[in-house]
Design an enzyme around this catalytic site. Structure first.
Site, PDB file in Angstrom:
ATOM      1  CG  HIS A  20      -2.057   0.916   1.128  1.00 13.10           C
ATOM      2  ND1 HIS A  20      -1.958   2.252   1.385  1.00 13.10           N
ATOM      3  CD2 HIS A  20      -3.330   0.700   0.730  1.00 13.10           C
ATOM      4  CE1 HIS A  20      -3.132   2.816   1.175  1.00 13.10           C
ATOM      5  NE2 HIS A  20      -3.973   1.893   0.771  1.00 13.10           N
ATOM      6  CG  ASP A  23      -8.563  -4.412  -2.336  1.00  9.11           C
ATOM      7  OD1 ASP A  23      -9.763  -4.296  -2.062  1.00  9.11           O
ATOM      8  OD2 ASP A  23      -7.871  -3.496  -2.775  1.00  9.11           O
TER       9      ASP A  23
HETATM   10  N1  ACO Z   1       4.061  -7.550  -4.749  1.00 14.22           N
HETATM   11  C1  ACO Z   1       5.402  -7.568  -4.938  1.00 14.22           C
HETATM   12  N2  ACO Z   1       6.210  -6.518  -4.802  1.00 14.22           N
HETATM   13  C2  ACO Z   1       5.637  -5.352  -4.473  1.00 14.22           C
HETATM   14  C3  ACO Z   1       4.251  -5.234  -4.259  1.00 14.22           C
HETATM   15  C4  ACO Z   1       3.455  -6.390  -4.397  1.00 14.22           C
HETATM   16  N3  ACO Z   1       2.138  -6.348  -4.218  1.00 14.22           N
HETATM   17  N4  ACO Z   1       3.952  -3.957  -3.953  1.00 14.22           N
HETATM   18  C5  ACO Z   1       5.113  -3.289  -3.955  1.00 14.22           C
HETATM   19  N5  ACO Z   1       6.139  -4.143  -4.284  1.00 14.22           N
HETATM   20  C6  ACO Z   1       7.573  -3.831  -4.335  1.00 14.22           C
HETATM   21  C7  ACO Z   1       7.950  -3.094  -5.616  1.00 14.22           C
HETATM   22  O1  ACO Z   1       8.344  -4.000  -6.638  1.00 14.22           O
HETATM   23  C8  ACO Z   1       9.089  -2.240  -5.145  1.00 14.22           C
HETATM   24  O2  ACO Z   1      10.241  -3.051  -5.015  1.00 14.22           O
HETATM   25  P1  ACO Z   1      11.707  -2.465  -5.403  1.00 14.22           P
HETATM   26  O3  ACO Z   1      11.967  -1.390  -4.386  1.00 14.22           O
HETATM   27  O4  ACO Z   1      12.610  -3.632  -5.309  1.00 14.22           O
HETATM   28  O5  ACO Z   1      11.579  -1.926  -6.803  1.00 14.22           O
HETATM   29  C9  ACO Z   1       8.682  -1.830  -3.724  1.00 14.22           C
HETATM   30  O6  ACO Z   1       7.835  -2.900  -3.272  1.00 14.22           O
HETATM   31  C10 ACO Z   1       7.923  -0.513  -3.669  1.00 14.22           C
HETATM   32  O7  ACO Z   1       6.848  -0.592  -4.586  1.00 14.22           O
HETATM   33  P2  ACO Z   1       6.119   0.677  -5.232  1.00 14.22           P
HETATM   34  O8  ACO Z   1       5.353   0.234  -6.433  1.00 14.22           O
HETATM   35  O9  ACO Z   1       7.111   1.789  -5.407  1.00 14.22           O
HETATM   36  O10 ACO Z   1       5.136   1.073  -4.064  1.00 14.22           O
HETATM   37  P3  ACO Z   1       3.898   2.020  -4.201  1.00 14.22           P
HETATM   38  O11 ACO Z   1       3.697   2.611  -2.853  1.00 14.22           O
HETATM   39  O12 ACO Z   1       4.043   2.967  -5.335  1.00 14.22           O
HETATM   40  O13 ACO Z   1       2.721   0.999  -4.584  1.00 14.22           O
HETATM   41  C11 ACO Z   1       0.795  -0.323  -4.584  1.00 14.22           C
HETATM   42  C12 ACO Z   1       1.638   0.709  -3.812  1.00 14.22           C
HETATM   43  C13 ACO Z   1       0.453   0.216  -5.987  1.00 14.22           C
HETATM   44  C14 ACO Z   1      -0.518  -0.556  -3.837  1.00 14.22           C
HETATM   45  C15 ACO Z   1       1.597  -1.640  -4.714  1.00 14.22           C
HETATM   46  O14 ACO Z   1       1.963  -2.114  -3.433  1.00 14.22           O
HETATM   47  C16 ACO Z   1       0.843  -2.724  -5.494  1.00 14.22           C
HETATM   48  O15 ACO Z   1       0.872  -2.718  -6.733  1.00 14.22           O
HETATM   49  N6  ACO Z   1       0.156  -3.661  -4.773  1.00 14.22           N
HETATM   50  C17 ACO Z   1      -0.634  -4.689  -5.426  1.00 14.22           C
HETATM   51  C18 ACO Z   1      -1.955  -4.085  -5.858  1.00 14.22           C
HETATM   52  C19 ACO Z   1      -2.891  -3.866  -4.689  1.00 14.22           C
HETATM   53  O16 ACO Z   1      -3.099  -4.740  -3.859  1.00 14.22           O
HETATM   54  N7  ACO Z   1      -3.498  -2.660  -4.668  1.00 14.22           N
HETATM   55  C20 ACO Z   1      -4.493  -2.330  -3.655  1.00 14.22           C
HETATM   56  C21 ACO Z   1      -4.116  -1.129  -2.903  1.00 14.22           C
HETATM   57  S1  ACO Z   1      -5.319  -0.861  -1.645  1.00 14.22           S
HETATM   58  C22 ACO Z   1      -6.604  -0.110  -2.428  1.00 14.22           C
HETATM   59  O17 ACO Z   1      -6.506   0.510  -3.457  1.00 14.22           O
HETATM   60  C23 ACO Z   1      -7.891  -0.230  -1.778  1.00 14.22           C
END
Ligand code: ACO
Length: 440
Positions: free
Chosen positions: A316, A374
């Site tokens: 998140h 979720d």
């Molecule tokens: N699975 C694997 N790796 C992940 C995940 C994940 N779900 N989420 C983040 N990471 C990793 C990224 O690859 C990144 O790794 P790195 O530093 O080695 O490159 C690091 O964690 C940071 O990730 P970002 O994408 O920069 O984090 P951000 O805060 O921008 O993203 C997000 C948040 C979009 C929610 C992300 O965690 C994601 O895509 N999660 C899966 C989708 C999801 O469940 N969304 C629901 C959000 S809650 C809602 O909307 C109600």
């Protein structure tokens, strides 16, 4: 600067290019990090700030929702989400989010009456809906229907009129369940079920979803309570992508229905509201490929730098701890599966095994990736009988109150301006058009 802002310190920004240093006020809110007020930065220095994805930018004042991502805390109007989810129903929560205080019994009954008596939609909306393909994604339908409300209720379109804003708020909260249920009935080829005013908001929604003219729907209190809790947990979440979209859209002075349609469109994305659908699809795929035995392989794929696979329902932007909503949703998941005799549901077992492994894995631990709301909400909805494609539409139904409250807050904020971000231009500098015959 508004009188509500308490400037506590100043930041001095100095420049190495000869631009004179400037002092910027630092503002302190009721909770959360202090905020550097950069409004005068451009006027005084000719420079913008650069912050793609708003990682360090507070875009507005707000008194609605507070999240402490490190602590895993979520408050609506100061009340912890777990207290609201266990002691209040969704319409009480809507009242709180909209008006700032929990209702007393008289206020609640008046609010429930007002919402209940707006649940029917204009009959002509049916014909609009019938223009969609039956296999259209419900979010495509909901984006259209939410926007179309502005064509059906032109008497509550003026954002600057508090009375019209109030009526459109009640209409949107009341009609979203009807529209979601209609979108569902249309997709399965069943007749639309009209709302019934002697039922609660959520029982009414379940009946509009699952009753047919030949079989009355028996209200199951456990399932209604679970759905109500899903609504409460999704009601608001401060300045997330869809809420910021609603604010930006409404900042131009458009009507409330159009602004909410913009929020619905934004929510559709898999990184936001589409995540519960994506999460359940992911669990189904792992299950089809071998289930719990294949978790190791799946996690290795997620961790592979060259793969784009993510563990959906994890991570998140704000929570760097267990999402408090995920805990409540996990409890609800147990309750619903027990009620339906599905304790051995393989997807639930898979989700719990996946969660356990991910919470111990260095990759997820070091990145502070925890389950979000979720991760379990899809399993609950699937058990209730909601088709996967409808999950995000139900999220939109629940978030409508948050979007409206945020929109109202923006319109009544004396500091409100049309939203207009700036850019760091990286394209070609001014050049001259070559006549087409001379272009190689
Ligand atoms: N699975 C694997 N790796 C992940 C995940 C994940 N779900 N989420 C983040 N990471 C990793 C990224 O690859 C990144 O790794 P790195 O530093 O080695 O490159 C690091 O964690 C940071 O990730 P970002 O994408 O920069 O984090 P951000 O805060 O921008 O993203 C997000 C948040 C979009 C929610 C992300 O965690 C994601 O895509 N999660 C899966 C989708 C999801 O469940 N969304 C629901 C959000 S809650 C809602 O909307 C109600």
């Amino acid at each position: 600067m508004s009188s509500e802002h308490k400037g506590v310190h100043k930041a001095t920004v100095s420049f190495s290019d000869g631009t004179p240093a400037i002092e910027l006020p630092i503002l302190k809110g009721a909770s959360g990090p202090e905020v550097i007020d950069i409004r005068k930065l451009y006027g005084q220095t000719g420079k913008f700030t650069y912050d793609p994805g708003f990682l360090s930018t507070a875009s507005c004042n707000s008194s609605i929702t507070y999240i402490d991502g490190d602590k895993g805390e979520l408050l609506y109007r100061g009340y912890p989400i777990d207290q609201l989810a266990t002691q209040c129903d969704f319409l009480e929560t809507c009242y709180l989010i909209l008006y700032g205080e929990l209702p007393n019994p008289a206020q609640k009954s008046d609010f429930v009456h007002r919402v209940t008596h707006h649940t029917m939609v204009h009959e002509q909306l049916q014909f609009f809906l019938r223009g969609f393909r039956r296999d259209a994604h419900p979010m495509a339908v909901m984006t259209g229907l939410a926007g179309a409300l502005s064509a059906f209720y032109p008497d509550s379109m003026n954002l600057n009129d508090p009375h019209q804003r109030e009526i459109s708020a009640i209409r949107l909260i009341a009609k979203m369940p009807t529209l979601v249920a209609m979108a569902y009935k249309y997709s399965v080829g069943e007749p639309f079920v009209y709302p019934q005013n002697n039922l609660s908001y959520t029982a009414n929604f379940m009946r509009m979803m699952f009753a047919t003219p030949c079989e009355e729907y028996k209200v199951n209190d456990v399932l209604v309570r679970a759905m109500d809790r899903i609504f409460i947990l999704h009601a608001d979440h401060e300045q997330n992508a869809s809420t910021s979209t609603v604010r930006l859209c409404a900042s131009s002075g458009t009507n409330p229905f159009a602004a909410i349609a913009a929020g619905v469109a934004c929510l559709w994305g898999p990184a936001h509201g589409g995540a519960n659908e994506a999460c359940l699809t992911m669990l189904n795929e792992i299950q089809a490929n071998g289930g719990v035995a294949k978790i190791g392989e799946f996690i290795a794929n997620v961790k592979d730098k060259n793969s784009t696979v993510r563990l959906m329902g994890f991570g998140h932007r704000v929570y760097k701890n267990y999402d408090p909503r995920a805990k409540l949703m996990r409890d609800t998941c147990h309750e619903v599966l027990n009620e339906l005799g599905l304790q051995d549901d393989p997807l639930f077992k898979l989700a719990m095994a996946l969660e356990k492994i991910a919470l111990e894995d260095e990759y997820f631990v070091s990145r502070k990736l925890y389950p979000n709301v979720d991760f379990y909400s899809g399993i609950v909805q699937r058990a209730i009988g909601i088709p996967v494609q409808l999950f995000t539409a139900i999220f939109a139904l629940a978030r409508t109150v948050g979007w409206i409250a945020q929109l109202n807050e923006m319109i009544t904020d004396p500091e409100y301006k049309i939203g207009r971000p700036r850019q760091l231009y990286q394209g070609a500098i001014a050049r001259t058009v070559t006549p087409i015959a001379q272009r190689g």
